[in-house]
Structure formats: structure tokens, C-alpha cells
Scaffold this active site. Structure first.
Site, short mmCIF file in Angstrom:
data_model
loop_
_atom_site.label_atom_id
_atom_site.label_comp_id
_atom_site.label_asym_id
_atom_site.label_seq_id
_atom_site.Cartn_x
_atom_site.Cartn_y
_atom_site.Cartn_z
CB SER A 104 -13.59 -3.97 0.00
OG SER A 104 -12.28 -3.62 -0.39
CE1 TYR B 71 -3.15 -2.97 0.41
CE2 TYR B 71 -3.37 -2.48 2.74
CZ TYR B 71 -3.69 -3.24 1.64
OH TYR B 71 -4.57 -4.30 1.79
N1 LIG Z 1 -6.53 -8.26 1.28
C1 LIG Z 1 -6.78 -7.49 0.24
O1 LIG Z 1 -6.51 -7.87 -0.90
C2 LIG Z 1 -7.40 -6.15 0.45
C3 LIG Z 1 -7.95 -5.45 -0.64
C4 LIG Z 1 -8.56 -4.20 -0.39
C5 LIG Z 1 -8.59 -3.70 0.91
N2 LIG Z 1 -8.03 -4.40 1.94
C6 LIG Z 1 -8.05 -3.90 3.32
O2 LIG Z 1 -9.40 -3.68 3.71
C7 LIG Z 1 -9.57 -2.34 4.18
C8 LIG Z 1 -10.97 -1.84 3.89
O3 LIG Z 1 -11.32 -1.96 2.55
P1 LIG Z 1 -11.40 -0.72 1.55
O4 LIG Z 1 -10.74 0.45 2.19
O5 LIG Z 1 -10.91 -1.22 0.25
O6 LIG Z 1 -12.95 -0.47 1.34
P2 LIG Z 1 -14.20 -0.12 2.28
O7 LIG Z 1 -13.83 -0.23 3.69
O8 LIG Z 1 -15.28 -0.96 1.75
O9 LIG Z 1 -14.48 1.40 1.85
C9 LIG Z 1 -13.57 2.43 2.03
C10 LIG Z 1 -14.13 3.68 1.40
O10 LIG Z 1 -15.36 4.00 2.03
C11 LIG Z 1 -15.33 5.33 2.54
N3 LIG Z 1 -16.03 5.30 3.84
C12 LIG Z 1 -15.67 4.67 4.97
N4 LIG Z 1 -16.60 4.82 5.93
C13 LIG Z 1 -17.58 5.56 5.39
C14 LIG Z 1 -18.79 6.07 5.88
N5 LIG Z 1 -19.20 5.81 7.11
N6 LIG Z 1 -19.55 6.84 5.05
C15 LIG Z 1 -19.17 7.12 3.78
N7 LIG Z 1 -18.02 6.65 3.26
C16 LIG Z 1 -17.22 5.89 4.06
C17 LIG Z 1 -13.87 5.69 2.66
O11 LIG Z 1 -13.74 7.07 2.52
P3 LIG Z 1 -12.44 7.92 2.99
O12 LIG Z 1 -11.25 7.19 2.43
O13 LIG Z 1 -12.66 9.24 2.35
O14 LIG Z 1 -12.40 7.95 4.44
C18 LIG Z 1 -13.25 4.90 1.52
O15 LIG Z 1 -13.35 5.64 0.31
C19 LIG Z 1 -8.46 -1.57 3.44
O16 LIG Z 1 -8.18 -0.34 4.09
C20 LIG Z 1 -7.32 -2.56 3.47
O17 LIG Z 1 -6.66 -2.49 4.72
C21 LIG Z 1 -7.46 -5.63 1.71
#
Ligand SMILES: NC(=O)c1ccc[n+]([C@@H]2O[C@H](COP(=O)([O-])OP(=O)(O)OC[C@H]3O[C@@H](n4cnc5c(N)ncnc54)[C@H](OP(=O)(O)O)[C@@H]3O)[C@@H](O)[C@H]2O)c1
Length: 328
Positions: A205, A56
Site C-alpha cells: 500500500s 485475495y
Molecule cells: N501484506 C499485506 O497484508 C498486504 C495488504 C494490502 C496490500 N498488499 C499488497 O500490496 C499491493 C499494493 O497495495 P494496495 O493495492 O493496497 O495499495 P496502493 O498500491 O497504495 O494503492 C492502490 C490504489 O491506488 C490506485 N492507483 C495506483 N496507481 C495510481 C496512480 N498512479 N494514480 C492514481 N491512482 C493510482 C489504484 O487504482 P486502480 O485499482 O483503479 O488501478 C488502487 O485503487 C496490493 O496489490 C497487494 O498485493 C499486501
């Protein structure tokens, strides 16, 4: 904060973790100061699990998390990942490595960037189909023996790889994409294998990369380098079809007097006590909203309604433009 066990024999962690990826890459502009405040706020509110990975921001995210947790190490259940190798000359180019010597080097590099002596959880980010998983997990097990890592995990591993890995060294967690619009693991054997082995499921996600919160109104709103600009579910006709699904979540949220993000997280938390979602945000405001979802109990009627709107496969478009790196 409610706690959940990370696998049958694992430690207790907060019922939701904090995904830190978007603080450094993929989802628009960076604001390191607010991101660090968000991490501090998460720890104050009882979140223990922080999720990062070496790829990342090409190491920047681990450096950021390391800076945020300096002097607070004992309050954190720190998870990182190795295995997706980026090409410094070409931003989008990736290869996978699970070679034992690479595992050892990658771990040392993560420890250095995070400025910690050990990781609580170390995942193989993607399975390397050219290296027997027994060899990769063998190398990961040696990190546990060396005191550099406490628990092992895999991400996006098939049911077969999960079982083979668990036979070499106990696997505490599998990290997969899981949300209302991504339910693949419920039918492809991954969830069944995890449960049979007593492995926790860390749901990544969980907000559908923000889409399920209802706050994504038009793909053009994303910055030009935002990952979602080219993500199949966020483009063209798929976007419009998926917006119609989210409108149903918004309707239920209005009725319940909560937000769509909270509905999406409460739905996941209701899948089982072995499920730990890690919503990502760089803002304290969203973080507080997401934490409140832990207290939200959806009724059987709510759950049935969501099941009806989001049967497996309901989303239009694949979850990645290149699906060859997932479900490996
Ligand atoms: N193992 C893997 O392959 C893999 C792949 C992807 C992700 N991940 C991990 O999983 C974590 C979470 O997944 P993700 O970040 O991809 O997606 P997510 O948690 O589904 O969504 C994150 C997005 O949602 C927004 N958000 C968060 N809370 C919100 C709310 N209450 N209201 C409105 N919008 C909101 C965030 O905005 P802001 O950014 O503007 O705050 C960001 O744009 C990642 O940070 C990473 O650590 C792992």
C-alpha cells in the site's frame, strides 16, 4: 528498469513490483481483461515481481495472475502468501493459521491455482500467535527443500518474530505497509530488525490505498463493497484531515512537474536500496505513471519538506478498523 536485491543473499528484482490484489477484490469493480493486459505490460516494461495472496478474491486473484503469466513464467518473480483463512459462509470473517500441516496444504493449493511448479517468494501473511513461529517457518523451509518455493518472507511480523524466523531459515523479505502516511515500521523496531538481518522490505500500500495519489476526492465515490468505505482513514473527519496532508503532496508534485503518486513512490524508493514498493493497479495508465517514479530523484529539500508534512503518526485514523491482525 532499475533492480534491487531481495535481501543480502537474495536475487535481483525490479525496483518496484506490481501489487495484484485490487484486480480481484477490495478496490471497486473488476476488469479481468484490463488487469491481464496490465500484468503483461508490467512484464514488458521490466517489472519482474508480481504480488498476490491466496486470500485475495478467495483464490480468484491467484487464478487471474496464473492466467496472465501462462507461457511467461520465467520472466516473473512470483510472490504469494498464506495464513489468512477466510470463512466461505461469511465474507468478512478471518482467522490466522500457521500450523505446519496447513502451510503445506496452502502452498499446494496456491501452486494449483497459479498453475506453476514453484513460487519465487512465499510469505506468511500474518503471524499465528498460537503457533511458535519456528514451527511455521520450519514448515516453510521444507517447501524450499521440496523445490516448491525459492525464498521465504513474512508480512506484518514484529521485530522479535522476524529475528526468530530468520534464525530457523533465511528470510529474504518482510512485507509491511509503508508509505508517507504509514511509518510505523520506522520506529517499532521492524525496520531495524530487517536491516540487521539483511532482509529486504517490500512496501505494501505504498500509495496509501490510492489516497496519496490525490485521486480520491470523496469517500462516497467508492463502490459500496470497497474496503476503503470502512477504513478509518477514509471516513468522516479523518478523511478531511488526511486530504489536507495530501494537498501538500499535490503542491510539491505540481512544482516538480510530476504526479502525487510519483512523489509518494520516489519518497519510499529514497528510504534505501533495500526497499521495494509494490504499488497496486489494474490499469496500464497508472502502471506507466508508477514506473516513471523509479527515475524520479527527490532533492534533500523535497525529502525534508515531506518529512515535515508527514512525521510518523501524521495520518488521522488507524490503518485498519481491526488493528489486532497487524504488527504481530
Ligand atoms: N501484506 C499485506 O497484508 C498486504 C495488504 C494490502 C496490500 N498488499 C499488497 O500490496 C499491493 C499494493 O497495495 P494496495 O493495492 O493496497 O495499495 P496502493 O498500491 O497504495 O494503492 C492502490 C490504489 O491506488 C490506485 N492507483 C495506483 N496507481 C495510481 C496512480 N498512479 N494514480 C492514481 N491512482 C493510482 C489504484 O487504482 P486502480 O485499482 O483503479 O488501478 C488502487 O485503487 C496490493 O496489490 C497487494 O498485493 C499486501
Amino acid at each position: 528498469m532499475e533492480t534491487r536485491r531481495l535481501g543480502n543473499a537474495g536475487p535481483l528484482v525490479s525496483a518496484i513490483g506490481l501489487g495484484c490484489m485490487g484486480m480481484s477484490e477490495f478496490y471497486g469493480s473488476r476488469d479481468d481483461a484490463e488487469s491481464i493486459r496490465t500484468i503483461h505490460h508490467a512484464l514488458e516494461r521490466g517489472i519482474t515481481m508480481l504480488d498476490t495472496a491466496d486470500m485475495y478474491g478467495s483464490g480468484d486473484n491467484e487464478r487471474l495472475v496464473g492466467k496472465a503469466i501462462a507461457g511467461k513464467r520465467e520472466r516473473v518473480f512470483l510472490a504469494s502468501k498464506f495464513g489468512i483463512v477466510r470463512d466461505p459462509q461469511a465474507a468478512g470473517a478471518r482467522r490466522i493459521s500457521g500450523r505446519p500441516e496447513y502451510v503445506a496444504r496452502a502452498c499446494d493449493a496456491s501452486l494449483r491455482r497459479l498453475d506453476v511448479e514453484y513460487l519465487d517468494l512465499y510469505y506468511q501473511h500474518r503471524v499465528d500467535l498460537e503457533v511458535p513461529i519456528e514451527e511455521t517457518v520450519g514448515a516453510m523451509g521444507r517447501l524450499v527443500e521440496a523445490g516448491k518455493v525459492r525464498y521465504l518472507g513474512l508480512s506484518e511480523a514484529s521485530a522479535t518474530h522476524l529475528r526468530r524466523a530468520h534464525a530457523v531459515h533465511p528470510i529474504a523479505a518482510v512485507q509491511n505497509e509503508w508509505s508517507l502516511w504509514t511509518r510505523d515500521l520506522e520506529s517499532n523496531g521492524q525496520l531495524e530488525a530487517a536491516r540487521a538481518c539483511g532482509i529486504a522490505v517490500v512496501a505494501y500500500s505504498p500509495l496509501g490505498r490510492g489516497f496519496l495519489t490525490g485521486s480520491v476526492r470523496a469517500p462516497e465515490e467508492f463502490a459500496t463493497d470497497d474496503f476503503r468505505r470502512t477504513s478509518p482513514r477514509f471516513v468522516g473527519e479523518n478523511f478531511a484531515k488526511n486530504r489536507a496532508l495530501v494537498a501538500e503532496v499535490e503542491g510539491l508534485a505540481r512544482q516538480r512537474g510530476v504526479t502525487s503518486a510519483q512523489i509518494a513512490l520516489a519518497w519510499l524508493l529514497a528510504r534505501g536500496s533495500d526497499v521495494i514498493p509494490i504499488p497496486g493497479t489494474k490499469r496500464r495508465r497508472y502502471l506507466d505513471e508508477n514506473i516513471a517514479a523509479v527515475e524520479l530523484r527527490l532533492s534533500d529539500e523535497d525529502l525534508a519538506r515531506l518529512d515535515c508534512v508527514f512525521p510518523p503518526g501524521a495520518a488521522a485514523g488507524e490503518r485498519y478498523a481491526d488493528m489486532s491482525f497487524v504488527n504481530r
